[in-house]
Write an enzyme that holds these catalytic residues in place. Structure first.
Site, PDB file in Angstrom:
ATOM      1  CG  ASP A  47     -54.354 100.653  53.300  1.00 39.44           C
ATOM      2  OD1 ASP A  47     -53.174 100.493  53.663  1.00 39.44           O
ATOM      3  OD2 ASP A  47     -55.185  99.725  53.264  1.00 39.44           O
ATOM      4  CG  HIS A  85     -44.755 104.823  55.278  1.00 40.03           C
ATOM      5  ND1 HIS A  85     -46.111 104.591  55.329  1.00 40.03           N
ATOM      6  CD2 HIS A  85     -44.152 103.663  55.681  1.00 40.03           C
ATOM      7  CE1 HIS A  85     -46.331 103.343  55.762  1.00 40.03           C
ATOM      8  NE2 HIS A  85     -45.161 102.785  55.974  1.00 40.03           N
ATOM      9  CG  LEU A 104     -58.736 122.120  55.174  1.00 44.69           C
ATOM     10  CD1 LEU A 104     -60.044 121.369  54.945  1.00 44.69           C
ATOM     11  CD2 LEU A 104     -57.674 121.665  54.185  1.00 44.69           C
TER      12      LEU A 104
END
Length: 253
Positions: free
Chosen positions: A33, A50, A144
Site C-alpha cells: 500500500d 505503481h 520460493l
C-alpha cells in the site's frame, strides 16, 4: 525505467545477513500500500508510484530468497481496485507484464516459482498471458513460490468455494458430515499452500482490505507507515525480527 536489483549469490557468505534464516516465516503475505501517495507527495501522477513499486517487489523477493522463505504472496490487484480511474487500472494491469519482462530470467535462475491467485478470467488478455507464461516457465522450480494476488477478493473466493462445495455435495462427491476446515481450504485459491505466518501491510493503514480472510485466522500482523516504494530490506527484516519475538499460541496457553 526501474533498475534491476541483482539477486543474492548463494555462493557468497551469509555472515553479513544478520537475520537467522531458520527463524524466517514459511509464508509471508504483503499488502503493498502507498504507491499513489508516494507519487503525489512528489508531485507525480499516481501511476509513477505503481511503477516505482516494481523495484520494491524485487528487493523483497531478494530478501525472501536469501532467507529461504517458502512462499511470498503479494496483493497486486483487488476486486475492489476496479473502482479506481480507468487509466490507473489499465496501467496497474500492465505492470505484471513489465515486471516479468524485466525480471523473469533472474527469477528462473534463482529457482523462484511463479503463482497467481484470484479471478484471472476477467483480467485483460495481456495480463493473463504474461502471468501464465511465467507460471509455465517456472513450473518445475522448487524454491520460493512468488504468488501474485490478481483480481483477488477474499469474499469472492469464499463464495466461489461455497458454490463448488455445494455442487460437490449435490453430486455426492462430498458429504456434509465430513466437511471441515481442511476441506474448505481445498476449495480456496491457496489450496495446497501453507497459511501465511506473517502479514505485512505498508502505507500506514491497519486493515485487511478483503485479503485472505480465511487464511489469516492465526497469522501475525505487522504494519508500517512506510509507503511501498520506500519499503526496503531494512523494514522487511524489522518485520521478521518482530515476528521472531512473538509467541504463537493458536488459542492455547
Amino acid at each position: 525505467m526501474s533498475m534491476k536489483v541483482p539477486f543474492f549469490n548463494h555462493k557468497q557468505s551469509k555472515e553479513s545477513y544478520q537475520f537467522p534464516e531458520e527463524a524466517a516465516p514459511e509464508h509471508i503475505a504483503i499488502i503493498m500500500d502507498g504507491n499513489g501517495r508516494w507519487a503525489q507527495k512528489r508531485g507525480l501522477p499516481r501511476v509513477a508510484g505503481h511503477k516505482e513499486g516494481i523495484s520494491t517487489v524485487m528487493k523483497v523477493v531478494k530478501a525472501a530468497v536469501k532467507l529461504n522463505v517458502k512462499a511470498l504472496t503479494l496483493y497486486t490487484f483487488s476486486t475492489e481496485n476496479w473502482k479506481r480511474p480507468r487509466p490507473e487500472v489499465d496501467f496497474i494491469l500492465k505492470l505484471p507484464k513489465e515486471f516479468l519482462h524485466l525480471y523473469l530470467p533472474e527469477l528462473i535462475s534463482n529457482n523462484v516459482r511463479i503463482g497467481a491467485i484470484g479471478d484471472m478470467e476477467n483480467l485483460p488478455a495481456h495480463t493473463r498471458e504474461a502471468v501464465q507464461f511465467a507460471i509455465d516457465r517456472t513450473r518445475n522450480n522448487d524454491g520460493l513460490r512468488l504468488n501474485f494476488a490478481l483480481n483477488y477478493g477474499s469474499r469472492h473466493e469464499l463464495i466461489k468455494a461455497m458454490k463448488e462445495m455445494y455442487a460437490d455435495i449435490n453430486n455426492e462427491k462430498l458429504s456434509l458430515e465430513e466437511l471441515d476446515e481442511q476441506h474448505v481450504s481445498q476449495y480456496l485459491y491457496t489450496a495446497g499452500m501453507p497459511e501465511p505466518d506473517l502479514l505485512i501491510r505498508t502505507g500506514g493503514e491497519k486493515r485487511l482490505s478483503n485479503f485472505l480472510l480465511w487464511q489469516l485466522a492465526y497469522t501475525e500482523f505487522w504494519f508500517t507507515d512506510v509507503l511501498w516504494p520506500d519499503f526496503s530490506e531494512k523494514e522487511f527484516l524489522q518485520a521478521l525480527e518482530e515476528y521472531r519475538q512473538r509467541k504463537r499460541r493458536y488459542g492455547g496457553i
